[in-house]
Scaffold this motif. Structure first.
Motif, mmCIF file in Angstrom:
data_model
loop_
_atom_site.group_PDB
_atom_site.id
_atom_site.type_symbol
_atom_site.label_atom_id
_atom_site.label_comp_id
_atom_site.label_asym_id
_atom_site.label_seq_id
_atom_site.Cartn_x
_atom_site.Cartn_y
_atom_site.Cartn_z
ATOM 1 N N LEU A 18 -54.792 24.188 -30.818
ATOM 2 C CA LEU A 18 -53.678 23.291 -30.505
ATOM 3 C C LEU A 18 -52.572 24.058 -29.787
ATOM 4 O O LEU A 18 -52.290 25.195 -30.109
ATOM 5 C CB LEU A 18 -53.115 22.680 -31.788
ATOM 6 C CG LEU A 18 -53.996 21.572 -32.349
ATOM 7 C CD1 LEU A 18 -53.545 21.202 -33.737
ATOM 8 C CD2 LEU A 18 -53.952 20.359 -31.440
ATOM 9 N N PRO A 19 -51.985 23.450 -28.795
ATOM 10 C CA PRO A 19 -50.992 24.163 -28.013
ATOM 11 C C PRO A 19 -49.785 24.538 -28.861
ATOM 12 O O PRO A 19 -49.315 23.754 -29.673
ATOM 13 C CB PRO A 19 -50.592 23.154 -26.938
ATOM 14 C CG PRO A 19 -50.983 21.829 -27.478
ATOM 15 C CD PRO A 19 -52.140 22.059 -28.389
ATOM 16 N N VAL A 21 -46.422 24.902 -28.449
ATOM 17 C CA VAL A 21 -45.327 24.665 -27.512
ATOM 18 C C VAL A 21 -44.196 23.928 -28.194
ATOM 19 O O VAL A 21 -44.400 23.138 -29.091
ATOM 20 C CB VAL A 21 -45.777 23.793 -26.319
ATOM 21 C CG1 VAL A 21 -46.577 24.604 -25.334
ATOM 22 C CG2 VAL A 21 -46.538 22.584 -26.774
ATOM 23 N N THR A 22 -43.011 24.217 -27.775
ATOM 24 C CA THR A 22 -41.874 23.422 -28.198
ATOM 25 C C THR A 22 -41.439 22.679 -26.942
ATOM 26 O O THR A 22 -40.689 23.196 -26.130
ATOM 27 C CB THR A 22 -40.724 24.312 -28.711
ATOM 28 O OG1 THR A 22 -41.238 25.625 -28.859
ATOM 29 C CG2 THR A 22 -40.182 23.815 -30.007
ATOM 30 N N THR A 23 -41.961 21.483 -26.798
ATOM 31 C CA THR A 23 -41.737 20.756 -25.552
ATOM 32 C C THR A 23 -40.308 20.255 -25.456
ATOM 33 O O THR A 23 -39.789 19.658 -26.374
ATOM 34 C CB THR A 23 -42.687 19.556 -25.473
ATOM 35 O OG1 THR A 23 -43.978 20.025 -25.812
ATOM 36 C CG2 THR A 23 -42.697 18.951 -24.098
ATOM 37 N N LEU A 25 -37.951 17.629 -24.407
ATOM 38 C CA LEU A 25 -38.167 16.218 -24.106
ATOM 39 C C LEU A 25 -37.606 15.893 -22.728
ATOM 40 O O LEU A 25 -36.470 16.214 -22.417
ATOM 41 C CB LEU A 25 -37.499 15.338 -25.163
ATOM 42 C CG LEU A 25 -38.140 15.433 -26.542
ATOM 43 C CD1 LEU A 25 -37.508 14.427 -27.473
ATOM 44 C CD2 LEU A 25 -39.633 15.232 -26.472
ATOM 45 N N SER A 32 -39.254 11.318 -29.505
ATOM 46 C CA SER A 32 -40.514 11.773 -30.071
ATOM 47 C C SER A 32 -41.141 10.548 -30.740
ATOM 48 O O SER A 32 -40.445 9.622 -31.151
ATOM 49 C CB SER A 32 -40.265 12.861 -31.100
ATOM 50 O OG SER A 32 -39.947 12.294 -32.351
ATOM 51 N N HIS A 33 -42.464 10.539 -30.834
ATOM 52 C CA HIS A 33 -43.098 9.323 -31.338
ATOM 53 C C HIS A 33 -42.722 9.030 -32.779
ATOM 54 O O HIS A 33 -42.658 7.880 -33.176
ATOM 55 C CB HIS A 33 -44.613 9.360 -31.123
ATOM 56 C CG HIS A 33 -45.356 10.056 -32.199
ATOM 57 N ND1 HIS A 33 -45.459 11.421 -32.269
ATOM 58 C CD2 HIS A 33 -46.002 9.565 -33.288
ATOM 59 C CE1 HIS A 33 -46.153 11.737 -33.344
ATOM 60 N NE2 HIS A 33 -46.490 10.636 -33.974
ATOM 61 N N LEU A 221 -46.713 13.604 -41.376
ATOM 62 C CA LEU A 221 -45.789 14.370 -40.538
ATOM 63 C C LEU A 221 -44.344 13.962 -40.811
ATOM 64 O O LEU A 221 -43.432 14.787 -40.808
ATOM 65 C CB LEU A 221 -46.110 14.156 -39.053
ATOM 66 C CG LEU A 221 -47.376 14.849 -38.539
ATOM 67 C CD1 LEU A 221 -47.667 14.427 -37.111
ATOM 68 C CD2 LEU A 221 -47.219 16.369 -38.626
ATOM 69 N N ASN A 224 -43.137 15.357 -44.047
ATOM 70 C CA ASN A 224 -42.787 16.765 -43.822
ATOM 71 C C ASN A 224 -41.444 16.885 -43.110
ATOM 72 O O ASN A 224 -40.573 17.646 -43.535
ATOM 73 C CB ASN A 224 -43.900 17.418 -43.004
ATOM 74 C CG ASN A 224 -43.539 18.851 -42.616
ATOM 75 O OD1 ASN A 224 -43.372 19.702 -43.468
ATOM 76 N ND2 ASN A 224 -43.388 19.083 -41.321
ATOM 77 N N PHE B 14 -47.812 23.128 -35.135
ATOM 78 C CA PHE B 14 -48.404 21.809 -34.976
ATOM 79 C C PHE B 14 -47.328 20.740 -34.865
ATOM 80 O O PHE B 14 -47.380 19.857 -34.015
ATOM 81 C CB PHE B 14 -49.331 21.508 -36.154
ATOM 82 C CG PHE B 14 -49.975 20.167 -36.046
ATOM 83 C CD1 PHE B 14 -51.024 19.964 -35.165
ATOM 84 C CD2 PHE B 14 -49.515 19.095 -36.792
ATOM 85 C CE1 PHE B 14 -51.607 18.727 -35.036
ATOM 86 C CE2 PHE B 14 -50.088 17.846 -36.667
ATOM 87 C CZ PHE B 14 -51.140 17.664 -35.788
ATOM 88 N N VAL B 15 -46.325 20.835 -35.741
ATOM 89 C CA VAL B 15 -45.234 19.862 -35.721
ATOM 90 C C VAL B 15 -44.488 19.937 -34.396
ATOM 91 O O VAL B 15 -44.157 18.921 -33.794
ATOM 92 C CB VAL B 15 -44.279 20.090 -36.910
ATOM 93 C CG1 VAL B 15 -42.987 19.318 -36.739
ATOM 94 C CG2 VAL B 15 -44.963 19.690 -38.208
ATOM 95 N N ALA B 16 -44.269 21.160 -33.922
ATOM 96 C CA ALA B 16 -43.562 21.330 -32.651
ATOM 97 C C ALA B 16 -44.334 20.643 -31.534
ATOM 98 O O ALA B 16 -43.763 19.935 -30.706
ATOM 99 C CB ALA B 16 -43.374 22.811 -32.349
ATOM 100 N N ALA B 17 -45.641 20.824 -31.529
ATOM 101 C CA ALA B 17 -46.464 20.191 -30.503
ATOM 102 C C ALA B 17 -46.359 18.675 -30.625
ATOM 103 O O ALA B 17 -46.292 17.952 -29.636
ATOM 104 C CB ALA B 17 -47.910 20.641 -30.638
ATOM 105 N N HIS B 18 -46.330 18.194 -31.857
ATOM 106 C CA HIS B 18 -46.253 16.760 -32.103
ATOM 107 C C HIS B 18 -44.923 16.168 -31.697
ATOM 108 O O HIS B 18 -44.837 15.060 -31.216
ATOM 109 C CB HIS B 18 -46.507 16.486 -33.584
ATOM 110 C CG HIS B 18 -47.739 15.713 -33.795
ATOM 111 N ND1 HIS B 18 -47.751 14.342 -33.834
ATOM 112 C CD2 HIS B 18 -49.019 16.109 -33.926
ATOM 113 C CE1 HIS B 18 -48.982 13.941 -33.998
ATOM 114 N NE2 HIS B 18 -49.776 14.979 -34.053
ATOM 115 N N GLU B 19 -43.857 16.952 -31.948
ATOM 116 C CA GLU B 19 -42.512 16.471 -31.631
ATOM 117 C C GLU B 19 -42.360 16.191 -30.149
ATOM 118 O O GLU B 19 -41.573 15.361 -29.735
ATOM 119 C CB GLU B 19 -41.479 17.520 -32.067
ATOM 120 C CG GLU B 19 -41.083 17.391 -33.514
ATOM 121 C CD GLU B 19 -40.411 16.063 -33.799
ATOM 122 O OE1 GLU B 19 -39.387 15.778 -33.174
ATOM 123 O OE2 GLU B 19 -40.924 15.311 -34.642
#
Ligand SMILES: Nc1nc2c(ncn2[C@@H]2O[C@H](COP(=O)(O)OP(=O)(O)O)[C@@H](O)[C@H]2O)c(=O)[nH]1
Lengths: 327, 507
Positions: A18-19, A21-23, A25, A32-33, A221, A224, B14-19
C-alpha cells in the motif's frame, strides 16, 4: 468450489504494497471520504430529527451503534443529545456489552430506555431452547415493536449499512413502516439528491439509517480516527469457548453448557459483530489492538455476518425478516 | 481459520493513504442483458470487495441460477431482492461500494427498462459520472440516447460509453470506431464535461481493470483507470448557500443554525443574507464537524452563529449577498412523475426543496416531454414515468436556484398531501409569473356586453322617441347604438382584463 477456481482471482492485497503517502488534498476543497461520510450522516440525522416528533436511537451496543451515537452527538453539538436511546434487551447479550452500555450512558449523560419482551420471558423463550428464529422473532423483533408502541416513538435511527448484505443494497435511508411496523416495498420512497421525505401518517413510523453508505472498513477507520470506545469483545483475548456447528461459541454464563463430546477450551478469540452470545460466532484471532483489527479486516476473506447464526439459511431470509420488521 | 497479519502493516501509513482518498459517485445505465450486472460484479471482484463466504455462496448460486454453466456468474454478486432474482431483473436502485488505492466509489445500480426512468433519475441525481453500457453487437440504441438524456438533464458531469462484449465481435477496431462515432453524436450537445468511449469485456475482464492482449490497438485507459482519474470537483464553483436544517438552542446564550454548506466556502466575518425574508447578518462563529473553524467548504456539516439576533427558522436559506438565490411564488419546472396516480392541473402537493416544505399547485401543464426527441407534446395529465413541463404556484415565496446552476437548490420533490408518498422529482427551470386572479372568459364578457347594451339601447330608443315622436328613427338610433357600443364595451373589457391594477393579489 471448482467453479470458483475457473475464474482468475487477483492476488490478495498485500498491505506492504500500500502506498505510504500523505496526500495533500487537492485545492483543499475535496473532503476525505471519511469526513464526507460523516457529513452525510450528520445531515441525515438532522433531517430526520427535524421531521419527526418523538425520535429514538436504537442502541444495540455494537460498533455500528457506537459510531451512530458518536455522529448523533456531533450533529446536535454543543447541546445534549435531544432524544433517547433504546436498547431492546433479549436477556442473552454478552455481560460485557451490558457493562459497556451502562458506562457509556453515565459518561455521556444519555437518556437510555431498555425494554425486554416480558411475555417472551414468561414463556421461557431462549435461543438454546427455541432456536434462532423463534428467539429472534419474539425477543428482538416483537420486543422492538412493543417498545416503539409503548413509548410512542415515531422514528427510530438504526445502524444498518447497505454493504452488510445483498438485499440491503436497495434499502432506503428513510424506510417507511406501515401500520404494525410492516415494510412494504411498494411504499418505499425515491430519495433523489439528499432530499428525504420524512412525512408519514399517524399510524406509520420511520426507520432511518444514517450509516447506509458506510462499509465495515469505513466504520473501523472512523473508530480509529475519532478514538470511539467500543466493547472490548471486538479485540482478541483468551476466552472460554465451545466448538459447535463449525463455529466457536463463547461461554458467557452457565446457561450455555457443553453437550456430549464438547469441551470448554480457552482460545484467543474476538468478535466481528455482537448480539446474543449463543448466536454469535467468535473468530480465532490474535488481533488485540485496533491496529491489528483493521489489518485483519482488510485481509479477511470472510464477510462480517458469516459469524451470525441469524443470517444463515436461504438468501431470501433476510428480506423476509425485513418485511416482518426485524430491522 | 487462520488470518495472518502482514508483519509490516502500519496503521498510520494506511490511514494516511486513506485520508487522501476522495469519493466518486457513479451510475450504471444499460438495457437488459447488456451486461450491467456482470460489469459491476467484475468491478467488485477485481477490487477485492467480495469475501470468501460470499464466493462460496456465489459458486452454488451460479450453478442454480447462473447463466454461465459451471463457471461463476459474477452478475449474481449484485442481484438483490428475491422476487427480482426470480424474474432475473433488477427493478430498483441499489447502492454498492468499492475502494481502490486512489478513490472510494459509490455506484447506483438502476434497471434498464424504459418504464423505470424514475429509478434512473434518482440514481443520476447524485452521480458525478454515468456509465452508458452498449452491446458491441447492437451498438447504441434509442435506449442509450434516453439514458444519456436523463443523465445529462440531472446534471451528471461525465459520461463513459462502455462498449461491452467485445469478445463477441473479435475485438474489432472498426466496429469500435463505428459505435464510438454514433455514441459521441448522441452525447453531443447534452452538456457533459467529458465523454470517453472504452471497449471491454465484462465477462473475461479485459480493459475493466487490466489490459489484455486482445486489443493492442486500444491506447486509452481501462475503465477503472478512467474512474480513478476523472475530476470529482465541478469545473465552475457556484455561490455560497446553506439551507437551515435546524435551529440549535441548547441554552439561551447559544443560537446556532445547523445545515450543510453548498457552493463556495463560507468564512467567519462573511456577510450572509437570509432568504426569503432578506435580512443580512455576519457570521460570528462556525462550528464544523470537529469544533470551531474559520472557514467551511462545500459538503461540510456546520452550525453557524450570527452576529445579531435575526429571525431564522428551518427552511430558510443563507446566501452570499453578492449572488443571491431567487425568491418567488411561482416556478417553471420539469417533473419526472413517480406517483401511481397521474398529476394534472389544479392538483395540490407538498413541495420540498432544500429543507423547506410548502404547498404547491400545478397551475399549468405545458406538455409531456418525449425523452427520445426532447419535443414537447400536448398533454392533460402526467402518468407514472412521464416527464413533463409545468408551472407550479406556491402558497408562499421560497428561495431557490435554477437546477442548471445548483442541484441542491434547484432540485425538489412533490409529496402527496394525503398519503405523503413522493410522487414526483422536479427540476427548477425558470422563475414564473404568479397567475393573475380568475378573469372573465370571452363569452362571459360578450354576454355581459349584450345584456348591458340591450338595456342601454332600449333606454336610448325610448328617449329618442320621447324627443322626436318618430318611432322608426328612434328604433334605428337604438339599433346602431346597440351594435357600436357593444363592440366598444367588449374591446374595453378585454383591455382592462390585461391590466393588473386593483386586482386581488391571490389566485
Ligand atoms: N460474451 C460476453 N457475454 C457477456 C459479457 N458481459 C455480459 N455477458 C453476458 O450477457 C448476459 C447478460 O448479462 P447481465 O450482466 O446479466 O446483464 P444485465 O441484464 O445488463 O445485468 C449474461 O449471459 C452475461 O454472461 C461479455 O463481456 N462478453
Amino acid at each position: 468450489m471448482g467453479a470458483v477456481d475457473t475464474l482468475l482471482r487477483p492476488d490478495a492485497r498485500t498491505l506492504a504494497s500500500l502506498p505510504n503517502v500523505t496526500t495533500q488534498l487537492a485545492s483543499g476543497r475535496t473532503m476525505s471520504h471519511l469526513k464526507a461520510l460523516e457529513a452525510e450522516s450528520i445531515h441525515i440525522l438532522r433531517e430526520a430529527f427535524a421531521e419527526s416528533t418523538n425520535p429514538v436511537l436504537l442502541y444495540s451496543i455494537g460498533k455500528d451503534s457506537s459510531v451512530l451515537l458518536h455522529l448523533a452527538c456531533k450533529a446536535f453539538a454543543p447541546g445534549r443529545l435531544p432524544f433517547k436511546l433504546l436498547h431492546v434487551d433479549t436477556g442473552w447479550k454478552f455481560r460485557e456489552m451490558i457493562a459497556f452500555r451502562d458506562a457509556r450512558v453515565a459518561e455521556l449523560d444519555l437518556d437510555l430506555v431498555t425494554h425486554t419482551n416480558a411475555e417472551g420471558v414468561a414463556r421461557g423463550i431462549g435461543p438454546l431452547t427455541h432456536g434462532t428464529d423463534i428467539h429472534t422473532d419474539v425477543m428482538k423483533t416483537q420486543g422492538l415493536r412493543q417498545a416503539l408502541d409503548l413509548h410512542g416513538f415515531d422514528l427510530a435511527f438504526g445502524g444498518a449499512r447497505r454493504d452488510e448484505e445483498k438485499s440491503r443494497a436497495k434499502e432506503r435511508v428513510f424506510s417507511l413502516r406501515t401500520q404494525g411496523h410492516q415494510w412494504d416495498p411498494r411504499r418505499q420512497r425515491a430519495e433523489p439528491w439528499r432530499l428525504y421525505n420524512g412525512r408519514k401518517r399517524p399510524s406509520e413510523t420511520m426507520r432511518v439509517f444514517p450509516l447506509s453508505n458506510w462499509t465495515e472498513l469505513d466504520v473501523w477507520l472512523y473508530i480509529n480516527a475519532e478514538r470511539i470506545p467500543v466493547v472490548p469483545l471486538y479485540f482478541a483475548a483468551p476466552r472460554p469457548v465451545i466448538a459447535r456447528d463449525g463455529g466457536l461459541l463463547m461461554v458467557d454464563d452457565d446457561r450455555l453448557q457443553p453437550r456430549d463430546g464438547e469441551v470448554i477450551e480457552t482460545r484467543s478469540v474476538r468478535f466481528r459483530t455482537l448480539g446474543c452470545y449463543p448466536l454469535t460466532g467468535a473468530v480465532e484471532s490474535e488481533a488485540a489492538t485496533l491496529e491489528d483489527v483493521i489489518g485483519e479486516t482488510l485481509l479477511s476473506r470472510v464477510s462480517e455476518r458469516a459469524g451470525r447464526a441469524v443470517d444463515h439459511g436461504d438468501a431470501a431470509s433476510m428480506e423476509r425478516r425485513k418485511q416482518e420488521g426485524y430491522f | 481459520m487462520d488470518i495472518g497479519i502482514a508483519a509490516d502493516f502500519n496503521l498510520s501509513d494506511f490511514v494516511a493513504a486513506h485520508e487522501g482518498k476522495d469519493q466518486l459517485r457513479l451510475i450504471t445505465c444499460g438495457s437488459v442483458d447488456d451486461g450491467k450486472s456482470t460489469l459491476l460484479g467484475r468491478l467488485l471482484w477485481e477490487t477485492q470487495m467480495v469475501a470468501d463466504d460470499q464466493i462460496t455462496a456465489l459458486g452454488s448460486a451460479s450453478r442454480r441460477h447462473g447463466t454461465q454453466g459451471d463457471a461463476m456468474d459474477l452478475a449474481l454478486l449484485v442481484d438483490g431482492l428475491a422476487a427480482e432474482r426470480e424474474q432475473g431483473i433488477t427493478i430498483d436502485v441499489a447502492y454498492r461500494f468499492f475502494t481502490t488505492d486512489k478513490r472510494r466509489f459509490i455506484v447506483a445500480d438502476t434497471p434498464g427498462h424504459a418504464q423505470y426512468t424514475r429509478n434512473m433519475a434518482t440514481g443520476a441525481s447524485t452521480a458525478d459520472l454515468a456509465i452508458l453500457l452498449v452491446d458491441a453487437r447492437t451498438g447504441a440504441t434509442p435506449q442509450t440516447r434516453r439514458h444519456a438524456l436523463i443523465a445529462a438533464s440531472l446534471r451528471v458531469r461525465h459520461a463513459v460509453v462502455v462498449i461491452n462484449k467485445m469478445d463477441l465481435v473479435e475485438w474489432s477496431e472498426a466496429r469500435t470506431r463505428e459505435i464510438s462515432e454514433s455514441a459521441r453524436a448522441l452525447c453531443d450537445g447534452l452538456g457533459f464535461e467529458s465523454v470517453v468511449v472504452i471497449p471491454l469485456s465484462a465477462l473475461d475482464g479485459e480493459n475493466v481493470v487490466h489490459r489484455g492482449g486482445s486489443c493492442g490497438w486500444y491506447t486509452g485507459p481501462t475503465l477503472l483507470e478512467h474512474l480513478e482519474t476523472v475530476p470529482v470537483l465541478p469545473a465552475r464553483p457556484s455561490p455560497f448557500r446553506m439551507a437551515v436544517q435546524w435551529v440549535n438552542r441548547p441554552d439561551p446564550s447559544f443560537r446556532g443554525l445547523a445545515g450543510e454548506v453548498s457552493g463556495s466556502p463560507v468564512r467567519v466575518g462573511d456577510s450572509v443574507t437570509i432568504l426569503p425574508a432578506g435580512q443580512t447578518a455576519k457570521i460570528a462563529r462556525i462550528l464544523g464537524q470537529d469544533g470551531d473553524v474559520a472557514v467551511a467548504h462545500a459538503g461540510t456539516a456546520v452550525t453557524l452563529l450570527l452576529d445579531r439576533p435575526v429571525d431564522v427558522s428551518r427552511g430558510d436559506v443563507l446566501a452570499d449577498p453578492a449572488q443571491l438565490a431567487q425568491v418567488g411564488r411561482a416556478i417553471s419546472a420539469r417533473l419526472l412523475w413517480y406517483g401511481d396516480t397521474p398529476g394534472a392541473v389544479g392538483d395540490r402537493f407538498l413541495l420540498k426543496l432544500g429543507t423547506r416544505t410548502v404547498t404547491a399547485k400545478i397551475t399549468s401543464l405545458v406538455g409531456r416531454v418525449s425523452l427520445d426527441t426532447l419535443e414537447i407534446e400536448p398533454a392533460t395529465t402526467l402518468a407514472p414515468n412521464d416527464t413533463g413541463d409545468v408551472v407550479l404556484t406556491l402558497e408562499r415565496p421560497i428561495a431557490y436556484d435554477l437546477y442548471s446552476e445548483s442541484r441542491s437548490m434547484g432540485g425538489f420533490v412533490l409529496i402527496d398531501p394525503e398519503t405523503f408518498d413522493t410522487v414526483a422529482l422536479g427540476l427548477v427551470q425558470a422563475a414564473a409569473r404568479v397567475p393573475v386572479a380568475p378573469s372573465d372568459s370571452h363569452t362571459r364578457s360578450l354576454a355581459k356586453a349584450v345584456s348591458y347594451r340591450a338595456l342601454g339601447s332600449i333606454a336610448t330608443a325610448t328617449i329618442a322617441w320621447a324627443y322626436t315622436g318618430n318611432l322608426g328613427a328612434s328604433l334605428a338610433i337604438g339599433g346602431v347604438d346597440a351594435v357600436s357600443k357593444m363592440a366598444i364595451y367588449f374591446v374595453h373589457e378585454r383591455l382592462w382584463d390585461r391590466i393588473s391594477f386593483g386586482k386581488a393579489k391571490h389566485p
